[in-house]
Design an enzyme around this catalytic site. Structure first.
Site, PDB file in Angstrom:
ATOM      1  N   LYS A   8      27.844  -3.018  53.608  1.00 49.97           N
ATOM      2  CA  LYS A   8      26.641  -2.390  52.677  1.00 49.97           C
ATOM      3  C   LYS A   8      25.541  -3.536  52.650  1.00 49.97           C
ATOM      4  O   LYS A   8      24.448  -3.521  53.206  1.00 49.97           O
ATOM      5  CB  LYS A   8      27.320  -1.795  51.595  1.00 49.97           C
ATOM      6  CG  LYS A   8      28.032  -0.585  51.731  1.00 49.97           C
ATOM      7  CD  LYS A   8      28.125   0.503  50.709  1.00 49.97           C
ATOM      8  CE  LYS A   8      28.529   1.820  51.275  1.00 49.97           C
ATOM      9  NZ  LYS A   8      29.970   2.136  51.216  1.00 49.97           N
ATOM     10  N   PHE A  40      38.520   4.897  48.452  1.00 53.16           N
ATOM     11  CA  PHE A  40      37.799   5.109  49.789  1.00 53.16           C
ATOM     12  C   PHE A  40      37.679   3.746  50.443  1.00 53.16           C
ATOM     13  O   PHE A  40      37.106   2.929  49.904  1.00 53.16           O
ATOM     14  CB  PHE A  40      36.487   5.473  49.349  1.00 53.16           C
ATOM     15  CG  PHE A  40      35.604   6.247  50.669  1.00 53.16           C
ATOM     16  CD1 PHE A  40      35.915   7.208  51.448  1.00 53.16           C
ATOM     17  CD2 PHE A  40      34.626   5.117  51.209  1.00 53.16           C
ATOM     18  CE1 PHE A  40      35.264   7.206  52.566  1.00 53.16           C
ATOM     19  CE2 PHE A  40      33.974   5.397  52.239  1.00 53.16           C
ATOM     20  CZ  PHE A  40      34.154   6.476  53.113  1.00 53.16           C
ATOM     21  N   ASP A  63      38.569  -4.596  48.621  1.00 59.88           N
ATOM     22  CA  ASP A  63      37.357  -3.876  49.179  1.00 59.88           C
ATOM     23  C   ASP A  63      36.098  -4.358  48.174  1.00 59.88           C
ATOM     24  O   ASP A  63      35.901  -3.299  47.302  1.00 59.88           O
ATOM     25  CB  ASP A  63      38.039  -2.573  49.332  1.00 59.88           C
ATOM     26  CG  ASP A  63      36.809  -1.880  50.351  1.00 59.88           C
ATOM     27  OD1 ASP A  63      35.530  -2.226  50.110  1.00 59.88           O
ATOM     28  OD2 ASP A  63      36.799  -0.507  50.666  1.00 59.88           O
TER      29      ASP A  63
END
Ligand SMILES: *Cc1c(COP(=O)(O)O)cnc(C)c1O
Length: 393
Positions: A245, A128, A216
């Site tokens: 985040k 993702f 990532d």
């Protein structure tokens, strides 16, 4: 459900008005222990007083000037992040997907400079990387991709953790490959941890073939796994890393960091962002780093994470529906054999505990890095009780 919003989310019938540290309060004033942290975002806890004063002080001084002018807080945050990670340069934007878009643009430029006409990026099954066209094309699974035409021919997919498959792809497409994009731990697909040595092997493969290793770390970074960045458990350094985040603790910010060749690819005009790297977001980013350092939160994430994993395993040992409990630091997954209906609602309503379930059957726990031993106990009891009282689907 309100019809004035597009139909993209399925929110619980639960809404919060206040947060402090590890706790949230709903509209009725009821208290919850937050083991989701806004999906690995509020790593230093809700309404941390240092963050509150950084935001309010900066709002009173200056929110935005654009990148037409130099921004001191942006330079400071770049310096801090590169020093912590061993990277050399940073580019700031406003979300995880945008940070990955930046990485994908670097990969294309890298290929272009090498004279590769149709550069390919290796990505992982069940990955993702975000919801923009570029990042959804790099992601896997119908939930993200169904109904959208992906960018054709930009990516080649291999199973996560499978080195033999990578060697095969190298033999087939070697001349076109420019980079590997990978999450150190796959979060959205259920806290999937690669076999030990995998990242090291990817590093060696990239060195051997002149590919960029692009990590990532949007979910795993900023202390989540008990180190600043998950790659630091493996003793390697990537060429490109993306963050978002936890970096802003709720204030939108994303970053793409690079070193070596990858750090020198962009030239004025090749990339940009109106909001990216504004004084507010970058000052908050610096404050998040200060708090993690001063409160010893990397150490706390390691200690409480191990404790949480161990106690969950003990608590759930006899539960016939539990397939595996795994994690690193405070990124923990409990994979179930069968999905459990309304599990997040039952945990919240009956046990005052906020948890997340990803891909239908993996409970994902991402509490703030500030949790203490008593709260670890509350999470373990809450998960255990919610699981034993909830009906299977
Ligand atoms: C959340 C996430 C993203 C996307 O971030 P957004 O801010 O939602 O665009 C990308 N990659 C990983 C690993 C993530 O966890």
């Amino acid at each position: 459900m309100t019809v004035a919003l597009m139909n993209t989310y399925q929110p619980l019938a639960l809404s919060f008005t206040k947060g402090l540290g590890t706790r949230l309060w709903d509209q009725a004033g009821r208290e919850y222990l937050d083991a989701v942290a806004g999906v690995a975002v509020t790593n230093v806890g809700h309404s941390h007083p240092r963050i509150v004063s950084a935001i309010s002080e900066q709002a009173g001084l200056l929110l935005h000037t654009s990148n037409l002018y130099s921004i001191d807080w942006q330079q400071q945050l770049a310096k801090r992040l590169t020093a912590l990670s061993g990277m050399q340069r940073a580019f700031f934007n406003n979300s995880g997907a945008e940070a990955n878009e930046t990485a994908l643009k670097l990969a294309r430029l890298y290929g272009w400079r090498k004279g590769i006409e149709q550069p390919l990026v290796v990505v992982m099954a069940n990955a993702f990387h975000g919801r923009t066209l570029g990042t959804l094309s790099a992601s896997d699974g119908p939930a993200v991709r169904l109904g959208f035409n992906e960018l054709p021919g930009d990516f080649v997919k291999v199973p996560f953790g499978d080195l033999a498959a990578l060697e095969q792809v190298q033999r087939k497409h070697g001349a076109r490959i420019v980079a590997i994009l990978v999450e150190p731990i796959q979060g959205e697909s259920g806290v999937q941890i690669a076999p030990p040595g995998y990242l090291k092997a990817l590093r060696e493969l990239c060195n051997r073939h002149g590919w960029l290793l692009m990590l990532d770390e949007i979910q795993t970074g900023i202390g989540r796994t008990g180190r600043w960045f998950a790659f630091q458990h493996e003793g390697i350094v990537p060429d490109v890393m993306t963050l978002a985040k936890g970096l802003g603790n709720g204030v939108p910010i994303g970053a793409c960091l690079a070193r070596g060749h990858a750090a020198d690819l962009f030239t004025p005009g090749s990339h940009g962002s109106t909001f990216g790297g504004n004084p507010l977001a970058c000052r908050v980013g610096c404050t998040v780093l200060d708090i993690i350092e001063e409160q010893g939160l990397l150490e706390n994430a390691r200690v409480q994470g191990e404790r949480l994993l161990e106690r969950l395993r003990a608590e759930l040992a006899d539960n016939p529906n539990v397939l595996a409990t795994r994690g690193q630091g405070l990124m923990i997954g409990v994979e179930l054999k069968q999905p459990v209906r309304d599990l997040t609602l039952i945990a919240a309503r009956d046990h005052g505990l906020l948890i997340n379930v990803t891909r239908g059957k993996t409970i994902r726990l991402l509490p703030p890095l500030t949790i203490d031993e008593r709260e670890v106990g509350m999470i373990v009891r809450g998960v255990g009780r919610a699981l034993s009282s909830a009906p299977s689907v």
